[in-house]
Design a protein around this motif. Structure first.
Motif, PDB file in Angstrom:
ATOM      1  N   GLN A 196       0.843  -1.154   0.166  1.00 22.18           N
ATOM      2  CA  GLN A 196      -0.014  -0.060  -0.033  1.00 22.18           C
ATOM      3  C   GLN A 196       0.853   1.337  -0.125  1.00 22.18           C
ATOM      4  O   GLN A 196       0.566   2.257  -0.586  1.00 22.18           O
TER       5      GLN A 196
ATOM      6  N   HIS B  91       0.668   4.218  -3.131  1.00 27.78           N
ATOM      7  CA  HIS B  91       0.263   5.345  -2.876  1.00 27.78           C
ATOM      8  C   HIS B  91       1.390   6.588  -2.939  1.00 27.78           C
ATOM      9  O   HIS B  91       1.200   7.623  -3.032  1.00 27.78           O
TER      10      HIS B  91
ATOM     11  N   ASP C 129      -7.235   0.890   9.247  1.00 26.42           N
ATOM     12  CA  ASP C 129      -7.659  -0.493   8.864  1.00 26.42           C
ATOM     13  C   ASP C 129      -6.731  -1.339   9.506  1.00 26.42           C
ATOM     14  O   ASP C 129      -5.579  -1.406   9.867  1.00 26.42           O
TER      15      ASP C 129
ATOM     16  N   LEU D  19     -16.097   6.839   4.043  1.00 27.06           N
ATOM     17  CA  LEU D  19     -15.281   6.465   2.951  1.00 27.06           C
ATOM     18  C   LEU D  19     -16.166   6.622   1.672  1.00 27.06           C
ATOM     19  O   LEU D  19     -17.232   6.651   1.371  1.00 27.06           O
TER      20      LEU D  19
ATOM     21  N   GLU E 134     -16.072   5.936  -2.474  1.00 22.32           N
ATOM     22  CA  GLU E 134     -16.055   4.834  -3.572  1.00 22.32           C
ATOM     23  C   GLU E 134     -14.714   4.902  -4.266  1.00 22.32           C
ATOM     24  O   GLU E 134     -14.050   3.712  -4.781  1.00 22.32           O
ATOM     25  N   LYS E 135     -14.263   5.809  -4.355  1.00 22.94           N
ATOM     26  CA  LYS E 135     -13.061   6.224  -4.776  1.00 22.94           C
ATOM     27  C   LYS E 135     -11.846   6.210  -3.891  1.00 22.94           C
ATOM     28  O   LYS E 135     -11.827   6.926  -2.808  1.00 22.94           O
ATOM     29  N   SER E 136     -10.791   5.319  -4.056  1.00 17.42           N
ATOM     30  CA  SER E 136      -9.791   4.767  -3.381  1.00 17.42           C
ATOM     31  C   SER E 136      -8.942   6.326  -3.054  1.00 17.42           C
ATOM     32  O   SER E 136      -9.027   7.214  -3.844  1.00 17.42           O
ATOM     33  N   ASP E 137      -8.428   6.396  -1.623  1.00 19.15           N
ATOM     34  CA  ASP E 137      -7.982   7.396  -1.072  1.00 19.15           C
ATOM     35  C   ASP E 137      -8.660   8.886  -1.068  1.00 19.15           C
ATOM     36  O   ASP E 137      -8.119   9.805  -1.009  1.00 19.15           O
ATOM     37  N   TYR E 138      -9.893   8.691  -0.707  1.00 20.31           N
ATOM     38  CA  TYR E 138     -10.813   9.845  -0.672  1.00 20.31           C
ATOM     39  C   TYR E 138     -11.801   9.684   0.444  1.00 20.31           C
ATOM     40  O   TYR E 138     -12.160   8.574   0.722  1.00 20.31           O
TER      41      TYR E 138
END
Length: 455
Positions: A294, A298, A384, A402, A404-408
């Protein structure tokens, strides 16, 4: 701390004591050394006759001021029936192990050691390692009880720090596995990863990241890695830290190489030595634990600690401390309230304006957003449990979830990008990152209950 088995260490130490101590005692002018110090030293390392004679004196004297010295002696002579019976006689407590006596001592601060206990403590420490004289000596200033300082099984710098270690690009880190955990740090665009499989052997790095001198103080025993700024703003060179070889309530005591003061790893304050009693408190910086997969996803331009550290260690995944990490037991004694969590449950710890709070990592199972308040400050926690990851940000009153778009994250204000520095809204507004860290429950619970954060 990584060290040889306790029984073997104690046996080696005791044999060394028996050979060395008489020379030290002969070198001392008895009239300058308090009698209780000499008698207590004889209990630790004298002949059986000397030990029993002095224990009989202590028992007839009937005062508890020798109890802290006897508890230390018990560490190295756990099978001495006379020593154990003297402790029972003086305290009225049942016979118990050294670890249980240490817990009893922690619960009974009213039991004060005799005048000169600092001399006794220093002499015993110097027999383990002459370099311990840098830390413990007659008249040393201290804000923690000297009797609660325990030897961790290694000498000074027996766990060597990594000072300005080599870093390599992520693409060259072929030794790394995707599920290896790392300490991730990003300061002023300088993004780095320090694998726990390496840091478990060193417990400390001193580095400059993004132009900021920092040290990661990692206590493997309490599962806590805290990133501190080391420039005190006094016009002098930044502090360089190392591992002293001593513990306090199963937490490492680190030391700075400028003054050799001992610092509490968990609070970032000097507690023994020259700097004790000052208002110094190291400033914390955010640090993230996550897995390598991860972190590099990122931060594709991250660098990572070179496995060629200059030290010969087995840096394999899961090698160092494997038994300790897998066990529910502590290696050294420390009081802990287990009514809420088990001693070695992971928690995320956050301190704001002198107030502190901890959240069980289990609350972040499958990834969660938690909103809370500390001393009037709204906070947003994103975590997490699987990767032991939690990031904290200052809240603004919005309700977050959270995306649906990762990192947002989503809120009524819009979509916020999660970065190492802040939550960033599309219009440029930011919610700053807060510097929390992961810890075992027992470490946070012990210090929060004792009021150590407020002192």
């Amino acid at each position: 701390m990584v060290f040889i088995s306790a029984q073997r260490a104690f046996a080696l130490l005791l044999s060394m004591f028996l050979c060395v101590l008489p020379l030290h005692l002969q070198a001392q002018n008895a009239q300058h050394t308090p009698l209780l110090v000499e008698q207590s030293l004889q209990v630790v390392v004298g002949s059986h006759e000397d030990r029993d004679r002095n224990l009989a004196i202590f028992e007839q004297r009937g005062k508890t001021d020798v109890v802290p010295a006897l508890i230390q002696a018990l560490r190295f002579q756990p099978d001495s029936a006379r020593l154990r019976s003297t402790l029972v006689s003086l305290t009225g407590q049942p016979d118990q192990s050294w670890g249980d006596w240490m817990l009893w001592q922690e619960e009974h601060p009213e039991v004060k050691p005799f005048d000169g206990f600092d001399i006794f403590k220093a002499r015993v420490a110097q027999l383990i390692d002459p370099n311990f004289a840098d830390f413990l000596f007659p008249g040393v200033r201290h804000s923690i009880r000297l009797e609660e300082i325990a030897w961790g099984g290694v000498q000074k710098d027996g766990i060597p720090s990594l000072d300005r270690p080599g870093m390599i690009p992520a693409r060259k880190a072929d030794y790394m596995h995707d599920d290896d955990l790392v300490f991730g740090v990003s300061i002023n665009g300088d993004t780095r990863a320090y694998p726990l499989r390496i840091m478990n052997w060193h417990e400390m790095f001193n580095d400059v990241i993004g132009g900021v001198p920092v040290a990661l103080a990692y206590c493997t025993l309490c599962g806590s890695g805290i990133l501190y700024e080391t420039d005190l703003g006094d016009g002098k060179e930044p502090l360089i830290f190392g591992s002293s070889g001593f513990l306090y309530r199963s937490n490492k005591l680190m030391f700075d190489r400028r003054t050799h003061s001992l610092w509490n790893q968990f609070t970032g304050r000097p507690v023994v030595g020259t700097l004790t009693g000052t208002d110094l408190e190291l400033k914390t910086r955010p640090v993230t634990i996550t897995n390598w997969e991860q972190w590099k996803a990122h931060h594709p331009k991250t660098t990572v600690l070179d496995i060629d550290t200059g030290f010969r260690r087995d840096y394999g995944s899961g090698v160092a401390y494997s038994e300790y990490f897998a066990s529910p037991e502590l290696m050294f004694p420390a009081l802990v309230d287990q009514s809420e969590n088990t001693a070695k449950s992971y928690v995320f710890v956050l301190r704001i304006k002198g107030r502190e709070q901890a959240w069980p990592l289990s609350k972040f199972r499958n990834g969660q957003v938690i909103e809370d308040t500390i001393d009037g400050q709204k906070v947003i926690l994103i975590g997490d449990e699987k990767t032991r990851t939690v990031r904290a940000y200052a809240g603004n009153g919005d309700v977050f979830s959270l995306s649906e778009k990762s990192d947002y994250l989503e809120s009524n204000s819009g979509r916020w990008k999660i970065t190492e520095d802040a939550l960033v809204l599309s219009d440029g507004r930011k919610l700053k990152r807060l510097p929390g860290h992961i810890s075992y429950w027992f470490a946070w619970n012990n210090y929060s209950q004792s009021g150590a954060f407020a002192n």
